[in-house]
Structures are given as C-alpha cells and as structure tokens.
Write a protein that holds these residues in place. Sequence first.
Motif, PDB file in Angstrom:
ATOM      1  N   ALA A   1       0.822  -1.210   0.000  1.00  0.00           N
ATOM      2  CA  ALA A   1       0.000   0.000   0.000  1.00  0.00           C
ATOM      3  C   ALA A   1       0.857   1.262   0.000  1.00  0.00           C
ATOM      4  CB  ALA A   1      -0.934   0.009   1.211  1.00  0.00           C
ATOM      5  N   GLY A   2       1.978   1.241   0.767  1.00  0.00           N
ATOM      6  CA  GLY A   2       2.789   2.446   0.909  1.00  0.00           C
ATOM      7  C   GLY A   2       3.794   2.669  -0.192  1.00  0.00           C
ATOM      8  N   PHE A   3       4.455   1.595  -0.632  1.00  0.00           N
ATOM      9  CA  PHE A   3       5.578   1.764  -1.559  1.00  0.00           C
ATOM     10  C   PHE A   3       5.285   1.348  -2.996  1.00  0.00           C
ATOM     11  CE2 PHE A   3       7.546   1.097   2.666  1.00  0.00           C
ATOM     12  CZ  PHE A   3       8.155   2.336   2.792  1.00  0.00           C
ATOM     13  N   VAL A   4       4.320   0.446  -3.170  1.00  0.00           N
ATOM     14  CA  VAL A   4       3.993  -0.001  -4.532  1.00  0.00           C
ATOM     15  C   VAL A   4       2.806   0.787  -5.088  1.00  0.00           C
ATOM     16  CG1 VAL A   4       3.322  -1.964  -5.976  1.00  0.00           C
ATOM     17  CG2 VAL A   4       4.880  -2.317  -4.032  1.00  0.00           C
ATOM     18  N   LEU A   5       1.698   0.755  -4.358  1.00  0.00           N
ATOM     19  CA  LEU A   5       0.500   1.452  -4.824  1.00  0.00           C
ATOM     20  C   LEU A   5       0.495   2.932  -4.452  1.00  0.00           C
ATOM     21  CD1 LEU A   5      -2.173  -1.281  -3.939  1.00  0.00           C
ATOM     22  CD2 LEU A   5      -0.996  -0.904  -6.117  1.00  0.00           C
ATOM     23  N   LYS A   6       1.308   3.306  -3.445  1.00  0.00           N
ATOM     24  CA  LYS A   6       1.407   4.704  -2.972  1.00  0.00           C
ATOM     25  C   LYS A   6       0.015   5.286  -2.672  1.00  0.00           C
ATOM     26  CE  LYS A   6       5.719   5.560  -5.470  1.00  0.00           C
ATOM     27  NZ  LYS A   6       6.550   5.332  -4.280  1.00  0.00           N
ATOM     28  N   LEU A   7      -0.735   4.535  -1.865  1.00  0.00           N
ATOM     29  CA  LEU A   7      -2.092   4.940  -1.512  1.00  0.00           C
ATOM     30  C   LEU A   7      -2.074   6.077  -0.485  1.00  0.00           C
ATOM     31  CD1 LEU A   7      -3.740   1.403  -1.139  1.00  0.00           C
ATOM     32  CD2 LEU A   7      -3.897   2.964  -3.088  1.00  0.00           C
ATOM     33  N   PRO A   8      -3.206   6.754  -0.274  1.00  0.00           N
ATOM     34  CA  PRO A   8      -3.297   7.778   0.769  1.00  0.00           C
ATOM     35  C   PRO A   8      -3.027   7.174   2.154  1.00  0.00           C
ATOM     36  CG  PRO A   8      -5.148   7.956  -0.747  1.00  0.00           C
ATOM     37  CD  PRO A   8      -4.436   6.685  -1.089  1.00  0.00           C
ATOM     38  N   ALA A   9      -2.704   8.065   3.107  1.00  0.00           N
ATOM     39  CA  ALA A   9      -2.336   7.633   4.460  1.00  0.00           C
ATOM     40  C   ALA A   9      -3.413   6.758   5.108  1.00  0.00           C
ATOM     41  CB  ALA A   9      -2.064   8.859   5.331  1.00  0.00           C
ATOM     42  N   PHE A  10      -4.691   7.064   4.857  1.00  0.00           N
ATOM     43  CA  PHE A  10      -5.801   6.301   5.430  1.00  0.00           C
ATOM     44  C   PHE A  10      -5.675   4.822   5.077  1.00  0.00           C
ATOM     45  CE2 PHE A  10      -9.919   4.260   4.902  1.00  0.00           C
ATOM     46  CZ  PHE A  10     -10.567   4.550   6.098  1.00  0.00           C
ATOM     47  N   TRP A  11      -5.479   4.537   3.791  1.00  0.00           N
ATOM     48  CA  TRP A  11      -5.439   3.142   3.338  1.00  0.00           C
ATOM     49  C   TRP A  11      -4.143   2.443   3.736  1.00  0.00           C
ATOM     50  CZ3 TRP A  11      -9.863   1.162   2.455  1.00  0.00           C
ATOM     51  CH2 TRP A  11     -10.897   1.949   1.944  1.00  0.00           C
ATOM     52  N   ILE A  12      -3.053   3.198   3.821  1.00  0.00           N
ATOM     53  CA  ILE A  12      -1.799   2.599   4.280  1.00  0.00           C
ATOM     54  C   ILE A  12      -1.948   2.115   5.721  1.00  0.00           C
ATOM     55  CG2 ILE A  12       0.625   3.062   4.843  1.00  0.00           C
ATOM     56  CD1 ILE A  12       0.660   5.081   2.550  1.00  0.00           C
ATOM     57  N   TYR A  13      -2.573   2.948   6.551  1.00  0.00           N
ATOM     58  CA  TYR A  13      -2.736   2.581   7.953  1.00  0.00           C
ATOM     59  C   TYR A  13      -3.681   1.383   8.103  1.00  0.00           C
ATOM     60  CZ  TYR A  13      -2.935   3.091  12.988  1.00  0.00           C
ATOM     61  OH  TYR A  13      -2.818   2.859  14.341  1.00  0.00           O
ATOM     62  N   VAL A  14      -4.768   1.374   7.351  1.00  0.00           N
ATOM     63  CA  VAL A  14      -5.696   0.242   7.398  1.00  0.00           C
ATOM     64  C   VAL A  14      -4.981  -1.042   7.001  1.00  0.00           C
ATOM     65  CG1 VAL A  14      -7.753  -0.781   6.331  1.00  0.00           C
ATOM     66  CG2 VAL A  14      -7.787   1.611   7.058  1.00  0.00           C
ATOM     67  N   ALA A  15      -4.138  -0.964   5.970  1.00  0.00           N
ATOM     68  CA  ALA A  15      -3.392  -2.146   5.529  1.00  0.00           C
ATOM     69  C   ALA A  15      -2.429  -2.623   6.613  1.00  0.00           C
ATOM     70  CB  ALA A  15      -2.628  -1.827   4.245  1.00  0.00           C
ATOM     71  N   LEU A  16      -1.734  -1.660   7.266  1.00  0.00           N
ATOM     72  CA  LEU A  16      -0.764  -2.005   8.302  1.00  0.00           C
ATOM     73  C   LEU A  16      -1.423  -2.630   9.530  1.00  0.00           C
ATOM     74  CD1 LEU A  16       1.564   1.132   8.139  1.00  0.00           C
ATOM     75  CD2 LEU A  16       2.231  -1.228   7.627  1.00  0.00           C
ATOM     76  N   LYS A  17      -2.698  -2.364   9.727  1.00  0.00           N
ATOM     77  CA  LYS A  17      -3.417  -2.869  10.907  1.00  0.00           C
ATOM     78  C   LYS A  17      -4.485  -3.907  10.540  1.00  0.00           C
ATOM     79  CE  LYS A  17      -1.304  -0.189  13.858  1.00  0.00           C
ATOM     80  NZ  LYS A  17      -0.479  -0.734  14.955  1.00  0.00           N
ATOM     81  N   PHE A  18      -4.397  -4.477   9.350  1.00  0.00           N
ATOM     82  CA  PHE A  18      -5.440  -5.400   8.901  1.00  0.00           C
ATOM     83  C   PHE A  18      -5.489  -6.673   9.740  1.00  0.00           C
ATOM     84  CE2 PHE A  18      -7.526  -8.478   6.091  1.00  0.00           C
ATOM     85  CZ  PHE A  18      -8.642  -7.741   5.722  1.00  0.00           C
ATOM     86  N   ASP A  19      -4.382  -6.988  10.420  1.00  0.00           N
ATOM     87  CA  ASP A  19      -4.383  -8.184  11.273  1.00  0.00           C
ATOM     88  C   ASP A  19      -5.406  -8.077  12.391  1.00  0.00           C
ATOM     89  OD1 ASP A  19      -2.726  -6.110  12.348  1.00  0.00           O
ATOM     90  OD2 ASP A  19      -1.894  -7.535  13.782  1.00  0.00           O
ATOM     91  N   GLN A  20      -5.712  -6.841  12.816  1.00  0.00           N
ATOM     92  CA  GLN A  20      -6.699  -6.654  13.880  1.00  0.00           C
ATOM     93  C   GLN A  20      -8.085  -7.116  13.437  1.00  0.00           C
ATOM     94  OE1 GLN A  20      -5.739  -5.728  16.867  1.00  0.00           O
ATOM     95  NE2 GLN A  20      -3.638  -5.237  16.282  1.00  0.00           N
ATOM     96  N   ILE A  21      -8.403  -6.885  12.178  1.00  0.00           N
ATOM     97  CA  ILE A  21      -9.698  -7.309  11.633  1.00  0.00           C
ATOM     98  C   ILE A  21      -9.758  -8.827  11.541  1.00  0.00           C
ATOM     99  CG2 ILE A  21     -11.235  -7.175   9.623  1.00  0.00           C
ATOM    100  CD1 ILE A  21     -10.013  -4.400   9.055  1.00  0.00           C
ATOM    101  N   ALA A  22      -8.695  -9.428  10.996  1.00  0.00           N
ATOM    102  CA  ALA A  22      -8.665 -10.881  10.814  1.00  0.00           C
ATOM    103  C   ALA A  22      -8.713 -11.618  12.158  1.00  0.00           C
ATOM    104  CB  ALA A  22      -7.411 -11.275  10.031  1.00  0.00           C
ATOM    105  N   LYS A  23      -7.976 -11.114  13.145  1.00  0.00           N
ATOM    106  CA  LYS A  23      -7.958 -11.787  14.454  1.00  0.00           C
ATOM    107  C   LYS A  23      -9.305 -11.697  15.167  1.00  0.00           C
ATOM    108  CE  LYS A  23      -4.260  -9.975  16.367  1.00  0.00           C
ATOM    109  NZ  LYS A  23      -3.221  -9.709  17.384  1.00  0.00           N
TER     110      LYS A  23
END
Length: 467
Positions: free
Chosen positions: A419-441
């Motif tokens: 999300a951050g280095f390949v797709l260069k998404l906005p900060a909102f989506w980068i943070y959601v991606a970095l914390k996606f484990d919280q949703i899965a758990k």
Amino acid sequence: MQVLRKLIVSDKSFYKRVLTLAIPIAMQSLITIGVNMLDTIMVGKLGEAQLSATSLANQFISIYHIFCMGIGMGASVLVSRYWGMRTAEPEKADAALKKTVCIMLRLAVGLAAVFALLTLLIPTQIMRTYTPDETIIRLGAEYLRYSVVTFFFLGLSLVCTIVLRSVGQVHLPLLVSVGALFVNLTANYAFIFGKLGAPRMEIAGAAIGTLIARVYEASVICGYLLLVDKKIGFRVKHLLMHTGDLIGEYVRISIPVLVSDAILAFGNNSVAMVIGRLGQTFVAANAITSVTQQMSSVMIQGVCQAGSIVTGQTLGQGDKDKAMEQGYGFLGFGIGLGLVSAIFIMAVSNPIIRSYEVTQETAQMAQQLMAAISIIVLFQATNSIMTKGVLRGGGDTKMLMLADNVFLWVLSIPMGIIAGFVLKLPAFWIYVALKFDQIAKAVWCVLRLRSGKWIKKITAGNVGREN
C-alpha cells in the motif's frame, strides 16, 4: 437473539468483579498515556525532527516494554490459576506462586541487561533501522544513550505490577502512577527546557525525566511486593529459591506468551520501519495519533487484563462451564467498548491535532490516520479482550503465539508495504493495511472461543493437581 443473549452474563457479580479490576487498571493506563502525551507535546515544541526522533527511539524501547509485558502476562496466567487453586491446595498453590514470581523477576532483569547493553553500544545503528534521516538518527541516538538505565526500572515495575494485579492488588499501582505523572511532568519541564535550576537538555532531558519517573515507580512497586505484600508473600530471600520443578510448566504456558509478544514486538517495529520510510510527515502524524489511539483503548486494556485474571481464577477453581459463559460476556464487552472507543476518537481528533505545533500537511495526514484508527479499533477491542484476556487466561498460549504472528507477518506487513511503496495509496489506506491483522484476528478469536479448545490444563509443578 440467542447469540446476543450469550453476550450478556446473568450473574451481575461478574460485571462487578470485572469492573473492580478493569477500572483501576484502565485509569493507570490512562495516566501512563497522559505522561507519554505530555512528553510528546513538550518535545514537539522543540520541532518535528525532535518529535520524530523521540517517537522512533521509543519504538525500540517499546520492544523491551512488550517483552516485559509478555513475561508478566505469561506469569499472570499461572499466578491467576494458582490463586484460584489456593482453597483446595493452599501449600502447593503458595509454593507455585512464589516460584512463578521468582522465574519472572530473573527473566526481566536478564532481558533488561541485554537491552541496556545494545542501547549503550549501538544507539546510532538502532535508529538507522527506523529511518534514513541523519538528523532524526542523531537526535534519537542521543535519547537512547540517556535511556540505558531506564530498562531495569521499567521492567521491574511492569512485571511486579502485573503480578500484584493477578491477586487483586490493583489500587496501589494506580496510586503510584498518579505520583509518577507529577514526577515525570516536573522532571521533563526542568530538564527539557532548563527550568527550576536544571540545565536545558532538550531531547536528552525527556529521557532523563522518564528515567526519574521509572525509578520512582520501581522503588514503590517492588518495595511493596518484596517487603509488605502478604497475599503472595514473596521476599528477597525467595530470589534464590529452587524453581526446577516448575520450569516445565512455566515454559509450556508462559514462554509462548513471551515469544508471541516478542515476535509481535519485532513485527510492530517492522511496521514502524515502514512508517519511518514514508517520510518525516507520516512519522510525526503517526506520533500524534498513536497517543490518541492509546487513550481510546485504556478501558479495553483494563478489561483485557481483567479477562485473563478472572478466567484464570475461575478455571483454577475447576469450573469450565462458568469460564465459557464468562468468555462470551467478555466478547460482549469487546464489541461495546469498540463502539465507544470509535466514537471517542472521532470526537477528540480535531482538538488533539490542534494542540500540536505541526505543519498543515502533517495535520491533514493525522486526520486521515485518526479516521482509520476509528475503524480499526472496532475490531481491535474484540480481539484484544479475547486473545490477550480470555484465551490467554485459559492457557491457550501456543495457539495465540501462532495466530498473532501469522496474521501480522502474512497479512499486515506485506499489505502495508504494498500500500505504501507499490501502490502509494493515501495515508488512510496505508494505515488500514498495516493494521489489517486486527480485523482478521477479531473473526478468528470468536471461532476459537466457540470451539472450547482454548481451555487448557495447568499444574502446580510436577506433583501438582491438574485443573
């Protein structure tokens, strides 16, 4: 409707018991976060580079913090279970309690020595793992050099506090934290800005202020445990006691907690490394929002620790059905607290961001991160209370070790990098991606609760009774 009814425990004493434990723990966490927030605001007045350096340097210190939490919470699983066993087998339970505390203290001191040595010898190299910015590296290394001794006092106060909570001693740590708030505030004011006759040390002054507060905390908490407390009855002489017959049980139950939290700490630091390479603006914005996230989850953390204590004590009494019923009650707590936390974040985000002297770009990015956090906390509340509370209290530590780290390393970190280095998404989506484990758990832990496989047997040593 039947599922909803499961989330509400009919025994009202359950809620009283949980809140009696959770509220003082939450208040202590809130005070600790308040201290961290004051640190951040004070250092932020020196500039964004100083703010970023302190934030990233504390990421390394947080590795040790999480290690100690793992040591303490792992011991808490055993202490809570043995505390529940004391009525049936008081002598075995008492001996097992003391041996568990002894092993815990030895681990905490040994680990402090390792981190202190690393911080003393290679502070610059440590900072370089988080950011390529030479200014931030230099400032962060200075902060770390003044934090070397802090590890010993931080670790001892943390693990002793957790053990005292496990036997219902929750008010003393709260009172000590209130004192630490004023000690830290005064010391920071003096050493950061050169007030009250102290030299102006800026970022180094923040590290010294923290050290002084940690010395105060450890002196009172450890002094109480070793000299005054009568519930556990642990004294200095017991540091030399033989613990061989409990090592196997401690390793089986507590070490997976330590390993899980340790690998999780490295994973979270990998997230920090990703953030550090997204630029100074992202780092500063994340430093602002992280304090808000911590503030929003203090009650969650209180209920989380209460969940581990209550579950362990109930299973120590041999009542598995009651533990299962209480598990669903804690699940209800998680859902409710997640909603409350999300609303809290949305309500306070603007005033908190305005309290910092940052650029408009940093403020706008912080707004995006606040929005992302308000979503993530809905799931984080549930999985934290279940995984770090109920399931851990049930002794399901090996499975939690696996789940925590699979979700983090297989999902969150790769998704954040993309999300951050390949797709260069906005900060909102980068943070959601970095914390996606919280949703899965959050989804996984509900399934694990329903299975009942999280309730494990624990013994009080080689000759102890199984529960």
